[in-house]
Design an enzyme around this catalytic site. Structure first.
Site, short mmCIF file in Angstrom:
data_model
loop_
_atom_site.label_atom_id
_atom_site.label_comp_id
_atom_site.label_asym_id
_atom_site.label_seq_id
_atom_site.Cartn_x
_atom_site.Cartn_y
_atom_site.Cartn_z
N GLU A 1 -30.25 8.26 -7.06
CA GLU A 1 -29.83 9.72 -6.80
C GLU A 1 -28.79 9.59 -6.07
O GLU A 1 -29.10 9.64 -4.62
CB GLU A 1 -31.17 10.35 -6.35
CG GLU A 1 -30.79 11.69 -6.31
CD GLU A 1 -31.98 12.60 -5.78
OE1 GLU A 1 -31.72 13.92 -5.27
OE2 GLU A 1 -33.18 12.22 -5.80
N ARG B 1 -24.39 16.78 -1.88
CA ARG B 1 -24.19 17.21 -0.48
C ARG B 1 -22.96 16.88 0.12
O ARG B 1 -22.74 17.19 1.29
CB ARG B 1 -25.40 16.73 0.28
CG ARG B 1 -26.91 17.02 -0.17
CD ARG B 1 -27.93 16.44 0.83
NE ARG B 1 -29.22 16.55 -0.07
CZ ARG B 1 -30.19 15.83 0.46
NH1 ARG B 1 -30.13 15.67 1.63
NH2 ARG B 1 -31.20 15.68 -0.30
N LYS C 1 -39.81 17.37 -9.43
CA LYS C 1 -39.54 16.76 -8.20
C LYS C 1 -40.38 17.91 -7.00
O LYS C 1 -40.09 18.91 -7.08
CB LYS C 1 -38.03 17.04 -7.80
CG LYS C 1 -37.41 16.61 -6.27
CD LYS C 1 -35.90 16.39 -6.23
CE LYS C 1 -35.76 15.66 -4.86
NZ LYS C 1 -34.29 15.30 -4.82
#
Length: 212
Positions: free
Chosen positions: A41, A45, A129
């Site tokens: 993943e 960010r 998640k």
């Protein structure tokens, strides 16, 4: 309309990575793959996120690269264009889920409560998640959710480490677990790919020894 499925990766451990420099992406992905982890993943960010996804998708065909921290509907097309095989989010909004469905992106929405999990389920998502897992109550909260929500499976992320990985993976409603300990920022900055591979090997061995 049914939702697209995630790619068929084998690893039950998902490294969560903030890539500061796109030059780190390919050697990092190769080190993880050599250590037995075939999924990653790469989060949005950092400004290098999309370029890192594109680089790994192009240069490391054995790695299933997902885009993390997808929080806006406008980002769905961007990660698909970059080559992401799936997406993940710390949460979910109606606009984001609508975009995911319209664009056909395999997706793991984030939830932090039973109500959010139920809303995601009603929108067609059954792998969610759990974030931030440790802060929400970790193993105990996932055990509690299993009773009223037996049809759902989770990818807990946030506070996961080698020390508690097996405990999370042993839960019947945990499909996989995500964590950032596999790719320490210092190792990425130093180009210490042997360290990344070793951490991947440790996590893979522990996950493989833990019954699903």
């Amino acid at each position: 309309m049914s939702l697209p499925s995630l790619p068929p990766f084998r690893s039950r451990v998902v490294p969560v990575v903030v890539v500061a420099d796109v030059a780190q992406a390919v050697p990092m992905a190769r080190a993880l793959l050599a250590g037995g982890i075939d999924v990653i993943e790469i989060t949005l960010r950092s400004s290098a996120g999309l370029a890192a996804i594109e680089a790994v998708a192009r240069a490391v065909p054995g790695m299933h690269v997902g885009a993390g921290t997808v929080t806006r509907a406008s980002e769905v097309r961007q990660v698909l264009d970059a080559g992401a095989a799936f997406g993940l989010s710390p949460g979910a909004t109606p606009a984001l889920l609508e975009a995911v469905r319209a664009e056909g992106l395999p997706f793991v929405p984030g939830v932090a409560s039973p109500s959010e999990a139920m809303a995601a389920r009603d929108a067609g998502f059954t792998l969610l998640k759990c974030f931030p897992a440790a802060q929400l109550g970790g193993i105990e909260v996932l055990k509690a959710w299993a009773g009223p929500l037996p049809e759902l499976r989770f990818c807990p992320t946030g506070g996961i480490s080698l020390a508690n990985l097996a405990q999370f993976l042993a839960l019947p409603n945990v499909a996989m677990a995500g964590g950032s300990w596999l790719t320490p920022a210092a190792a990425l900055q130093a180009g210490d790919w042997a360290r990344v591979e070793q951490l991947a090997r440790e996590a893979s061995a522990l996950a493989n020894a833990t019954p699903a």
